[in-house]
Design an enzyme around this catalytic site. Structure first.
Site, PDB file in Angstrom:
ATOM      1  N   ASN A   1     -39.637   1.841   7.333  1.00 10.75           N
ATOM      2  CA  ASN A   1     -39.974   1.087   8.552  1.00 10.75           C
ATOM      3  C   ASN A   1     -41.429   1.268   8.991  1.00 10.75           C
ATOM      4  OD1 ASN A   1     -37.319  -0.092   9.431  1.00 10.75           O
ATOM      5  ND2 ASN A   1     -36.728   2.070   9.364  1.00 10.75           N
TER       6      ASN A   1
ATOM      7  N   MET B   1     -44.459   0.748   8.126  1.00  8.84           N
ATOM      8  CA  MET B   1     -45.592  -0.188   8.059  1.00  8.84           C
ATOM      9  C   MET B   1     -45.202  -1.579   8.546  1.00  8.84           C
ATOM     10  SD  MET B   1     -47.769   0.654   4.623  1.00  8.84           S
ATOM     11  CE  MET B   1     -48.945   2.005   4.591  1.00  8.84           C
ATOM     12  N   LYS B   2     -44.022  -1.679   9.144  1.00  3.80           N
ATOM     13  CA  LYS B   2     -43.595  -2.991   9.658  1.00  3.80           C
ATOM     14  C   LYS B   2     -44.439  -3.367  10.873  1.00  3.80           C
ATOM     15  CE  LYS B   2     -39.012  -2.778   7.651  1.00  3.80           C
ATOM     16  NZ  LYS B   2     -37.595  -2.406   7.822  1.00  3.80           N
TER      17      LYS B   2
ATOM     18  N   HIS C   1     -44.812  -2.089   2.762  1.00  5.00           N
ATOM     19  CA  HIS C   1     -43.716  -2.975   3.195  1.00  5.00           C
ATOM     20  C   HIS C   1     -43.741  -2.990   4.720  1.00  5.00           C
ATOM     21  CE1 HIS C   1     -39.620  -4.682   3.226  1.00  5.00           C
ATOM     22  NE2 HIS C   1     -39.350  -3.829   4.189  1.00  5.00           N
TER      23      HIS C   1
ATOM     24  N   GLU D   1     -38.603 -12.466   3.221  1.00  2.01           N
ATOM     25  CA  GLU D   1     -37.486 -13.312   3.675  1.00  2.01           C
ATOM     26  C   GLU D   1     -37.925 -14.586   4.390  1.00  2.01           C
ATOM     27  OE1 GLU D   1     -35.024 -10.706   6.007  1.00  2.01           O
ATOM     28  OE2 GLU D   1     -34.667  -9.340   4.347  1.00  2.01           O
TER      29      GLU D   1
ATOM     30  N   GLU E   1     -35.229  -2.877  -3.144  1.00  2.71           N
ATOM     31  CA  GLU E   1     -34.471  -2.165  -2.104  1.00  2.71           C
ATOM     32  C   GLU E   1     -33.066  -1.855  -2.614  1.00  2.71           C
ATOM     33  OE1 GLU E   1     -34.655  -4.313   1.628  1.00  2.71           O
ATOM     34  OE2 GLU E   1     -36.772  -4.794   1.360  1.00  2.71           O
TER      35      GLU E   1
ATOM     36  N   TRP F   1     -33.236   2.238  -1.763  1.00  8.14           N
ATOM     37  CA  TRP F   1     -33.500   2.070  -0.329  1.00  8.14           C
ATOM     38  C   TRP F   1     -32.964   3.241   0.490  1.00  8.14           C
ATOM     39  CZ3 TRP F   1     -37.407  -0.439   1.030  1.00  8.14           C
ATOM     40  CH2 TRP F   1     -37.619  -0.827   2.365  1.00  8.14           C
TER      41      TRP F   1
HETATM   42  C1  XIL Z   1     -34.088  -1.944   7.272  1.00  3.38           C
HETATM   43  C2  XIL Z   1     -34.275  -0.450   7.463  1.00  3.38           C
HETATM   44  O1  XIL Z   1     -33.724   0.200   6.345  1.00  3.38           O
HETATM   45  C3  XIL Z   1     -33.581  -0.010   8.731  1.00  3.38           C
HETATM   46  O2  XIL Z   1     -33.863   1.357   8.998  1.00  3.38           O
HETATM   47  C4  XIL Z   1     -34.065  -0.858   9.906  1.00  3.38           C
HETATM   48  O3  XIL Z   1     -33.320  -0.501  11.066  1.00  3.38           O
HETATM   49  C5  XIL Z   1     -33.878  -2.329   9.620  1.00  3.38           C
HETATM   50  O4  XIL Z   1     -34.553  -2.659   8.404  1.00  3.38           O
HETATM   51  N1  XIL Z   1     -34.469  -5.953   4.164  1.00  3.38           N
HETATM   52  C6  XIL Z   1     -35.722  -5.404   4.281  1.00  3.38           C
HETATM   53  C7  XIL Z   1     -35.873  -4.057   4.866  1.00  3.38           C
HETATM   54  O5  XIL Z   1     -36.697  -5.989   3.799  1.00  3.38           O
HETATM   55  O6  XIL Z   1     -37.066  -3.908   5.583  1.00  3.38           O
HETATM   56  C8  XIL Z   1     -34.699  -3.702   5.749  1.00  3.38           C
HETATM   57  O7  XIL Z   1     -34.858  -2.347   6.148  1.00  3.38           O
HETATM   58  C9  XIL Z   1     -33.406  -3.939   5.037  1.00  3.38           C
HETATM   59  C10 XIL Z   1     -33.256  -5.387   4.670  1.00  3.38           C
END
Ligand code: XIL
Length: 350
Positions: free
Chosen positions: A69, A71-72, A105, A154, A262, A309
């Site tokens: 999470n 670098m979101k 990511h 996505e 993932e 993941w």
């Molecule tokens: C998820 C994380 O694993 C969780 O901790 C967070 O609460 C929500 O996001 N697709 C993605 C990831 O690209 O970034 C997501 O990660 C899972 C689905």
């Protein structure tokens, strides 16, 4: 005599106090040692700092790190004009220290967007320069340290249409291409990925992504894109191996790299089990073997890597996100390698 006894007790206590071992130090050879492509794991920097068992596994078995999470958009850019670098910097330093590659990511997504961006008031041109600033500031800061990026995550909906997001709404459908150009202009060395789920079993979405790639490659100059991340949140039986293979074939047909970005293998998709059985563990082991084996069939220069993941089952996002018990990863709650771990290893050695 009593003094000597006291001294022994004191020294013993001192030694125990210094021992921060977990009792589960990895004994197997590193998972990545047999692989000729990166073997990655999604990590949480807080756990990495505080939990020795967690850190031991990450350091020992993996040679690539993805911040789960950290670098979101909401993590790095929580306020307008203010970036929060502490967590991301920590991971960059961690990777430098332990000689791991860092996969960034994610630069642009519709989820985990900070409130200020959701509420942003501006003309469409201002929206565009806001997003451009976000992408370029991050890529510039970590240029040379982050070797690859999920640029956009996505962007397509299940029907294959471009997802209706704030980005599309304010910047237009070409926002995806713009993000790739901004990232590529800022760090021409970084590998750039488009990342998504369900591509191996959703034909409309896969076609839409491939259509986007064709469009990128035919523009003048081409929009830079190096590969596709298949998220691979799968179960022990779905999607079928053949459909995963077909999707991979189509991607490699475009000369693009493939990441399993993932990977986790749900054993309780319907949420009906409360306990993990040996039979379930074996099915997971076979499934991991098949997936890694399939992945190895890619030409070497298109293997961008496999990332799981999360570290242990207890950390998996599936448990908190879907509110169900599950055991989707390679290590159990006590950081012991599961049969799935050995399935992964076996496929690498096979
Ligand atoms: C998820 C994380 O694993 C969780 O901790 C967070 O609460 C929500 O996001 N697709 C993605 C990831 O690209 O970034 C997501 O990660 C899972 C689905």
């Amino acid at each position: 005599m009593i003094r000597i006894l006291l001294l022994i007790v004191f020294v013993t206590l001192l030694l125990l106090g210094c021992d921060n071992s977990t009792g589960h130090e990895p004994k197997d050879k590193p998972l990545y040692s047999k692989a000729d492509f990166p073997i990655g794991v999604a990590v949480d920097s807080e756990r990495l700092r505080k939990d020795a068992g967690y850190r031991d596994i990450v350091v020992h078995h993996f040679n690539s790190i993805t911040p789960e999470n950290g670098m979101k958009m909401d993590a790095v850019h929580p306020r307008e004009g203010r970036f929060f670098w502490e967590e991301a910097d920590y991971l960059v330093e961690f990777c430098a220290q332990y000689n791991k590659r860092l996969h960034g990511h994610v630069l642009v997504w519709h989820s985990q967007v900070p409130v200020w961006m959701e509420d942003y008031q501006g003309t469409d041109a201002e929206w565009e320069s806001m997003l451009k600033g976000h992408v370029q500031t991050i890529v510039r800061r970590y240029s040379g340290e982050v070797s690859s990026w999920d640029v956009v995550n996505e962007a397509f909906a299940d029907d294959g249409e471009l997802r209706d997001t704030i980005w599309r709404h304010h910047i237009g459908g070409d926002y995806v291409a713009k993000c790739f150009r901004w990232a590529g202009d800022t760090d021409p060395e970084a590998r750039l990925f488009y990342n998504d789920y369900s591509l191996p079993y959703n034909q409309s979405k896969l076609d839409a992504v491939l259509g986007m790639v064709d469009d990128f490659q035919h523009r003048e100059p081409p929009v830079p894109i190096d590969g596709i991340g298949l998220q691979m949140h799968v179960t022990d039986s779905f999607p079928p191996m053949d459909s995963i293979r077909e999707a991979m074939d189509k991607i490699r047909g475009r000369g693009l790299e493939v990441r399993f970005s993932e990977l986790d293998i749900s054993l309780n998709f319907l949420g009906i089990y409360t306990d993990l059985t040996e039979d379930m563990e074996q099915r997971q082991r076979e499934r991991v073997f098949d997936l890694v084996d399939l992945y190895r069939g890619l030409p070497e220069d298109l293997r961008a890597g496999i990332t799981v993941w999360g570290v242990s089952d207890a950390d998996s996002w599936i448990r908190h996100h879907y509110h169900r018990m599950d055991w989707p990863l390679l290590f159990d709650e006590d950081y012991r390698p599961k049969p799935a771990f050995y399935g992964f290893m076996e496929a690498l050695e096979y």
